[in-house]
Design an enzyme around this catalytic site. Structure first.
Site, PDB file in Angstrom:
ATOM      1  N   ASP A   8       0.865  -1.174   0.000  1.00  0.00           N
ATOM      2  CA  ASP A   8       0.000   0.000   0.000  1.00  0.00           C
ATOM      3  C   ASP A   8       0.907   1.232   0.000  1.00  0.00           C
ATOM      4  O   ASP A   8       2.082   1.158   0.367  1.00  0.00           O
ATOM      5  CB  ASP A   8      -0.885  -0.037   1.254  1.00  0.00           C
ATOM      6  N   ASP A  10      -0.256   5.120   0.872  1.00  0.00           N
ATOM      7  CA  ASP A  10      -0.537   6.072   1.952  1.00  0.00           C
ATOM      8  C   ASP A  10      -0.640   5.370   3.299  1.00  0.00           C
ATOM      9  O   ASP A  10      -1.405   4.420   3.460  1.00  0.00           O
ATOM     10  CB  ASP A  10      -1.840   6.817   1.655  1.00  0.00           C
ATOM     11  N   ASP A 212      -2.374  -0.539   5.896  1.00  0.00           N
ATOM     12  CA  ASP A 212      -2.767   0.155   7.125  1.00  0.00           C
ATOM     13  C   ASP A 212      -4.259   0.453   7.232  1.00  0.00           C
ATOM     14  O   ASP A 212      -4.699   0.949   8.273  1.00  0.00           O
ATOM     15  CB  ASP A 212      -2.014   1.484   7.237  1.00  0.00           C
TER      16      ASP A 212
END
Length: 260
Positions: A8, A10, A212
């Site tokens: 991922d 961000d 996240d």
């Protein structure tokens, strides 16, 4: 060691200032030297990610728009998934009880109805930006996703409204606490990674992944080795309590984990 690493962006690879750290870049280069296939799995647009890869001279596969598009190393489109036109129309035209801003994505870019300069802070690294349009005149046939940005509590109430209006006709997920996304049914990073691994002749067991947010849930839960960031959404940790939690993105924790 895994044969494919999916990241991922961000809150995972990117630091809080939305830049890639030098340690992270060095680690990515070392993975490539060891013939580990790199994949960036992000909610960001393919146009932006292709620009970033070009600027960094990185060879990587791209899963963008939270699984709506998959591109090869050469930029060839391997998979696409769009919102049905009737779903896009309902979301765009309905009067929702929310203060959140609405954002529409298709292959041509990112579109919204008014200037929101604060949102551009997340794109300082690439310079990618929205285009201002009359949302009601947006072509409905090729919308990849629609997202709403705003206060989390407001978005949680909006999520209920969207569920009531759309039922099973769309997939709703939080890509961040302040971003709620409307995606095609069955569309997520995990499903897109399945398409990519089949293309490469790999299995999901051959993969490791880092994330996240709730848009990483299916990907992290399906790979051989999934890792949750220390700064992750609490909902993600609750959904995948068996997965290890590493450090914070501000400390380039992915790089630290992979080099120690």
């Amino acid at each position: 060691m895994a044969r494919l690493a999916a990241f991922d962006m961000d809150g995972t690879l990117l630091m809080p200032d939305h830049h890639l750290g030098e340690k992270t870049l060095s680690t990515l280069a070392r993975l490539r030297e060891r013939d580990i296939t790199l994949t960036f799995a992000t909610g960001r647009h393919a146009l932006e990610m292709q620009h970033i890869l070009g600027a960094l001279s990185l060879d990587a596969y791209l899963i963008t728009g939270n699984g709506t598009r998959v591109h090869s190393l050469e930029g060839e489109l391997l998979h696409r998934d769009d919102l049905p036109a009737d779903v896009a129309e309902l979301v765009l035209y309905q009067q929702w009880d929310t203060r959140a801003s609405m954002h529409i994505f298709n292959d041509d870019g990112w579109f919204t109805g008014k200037e929101i300069p604060a949102l551009l802070q997340a794109f300082v690294y690439s310079g990618f930006r929205y285009q201002i349009i009359d949302v009601k005149k947006m072509p409905l046939g090729s919308v990849t996703k629609i997202c709403f940005c705003g206060d989390h509590d407001d978005l949680t109430r909006l999520q209920i409204q969207l569920y009531e209006a759309l039922g099973e006709r769309a997939h709703l997920c939080f890509s961040a606490t302040d971003c709620l996304e409307v995606l095609p049914v069955g569309c997520n990073k995990g499903a897109a990674l399945t398409v990519l691994t089949q293309h490469l002749g790999l299995s999901l067991r051959d993969c490791m992944a880092f994330g996240d947010a709730m848009n990483d849930r299916e990907m992290l839960g399906s790979v051989g080795s999934g890792f949750i960031m220390g700064n992750a959404m609490p909902q993600l940790r609750a959904e995948l309590p068996h997965l290890p939690v590493i450090g914070h993105c501000r400390n380039q924790a992915v790089s630290h984990y992979l080099t120690h």
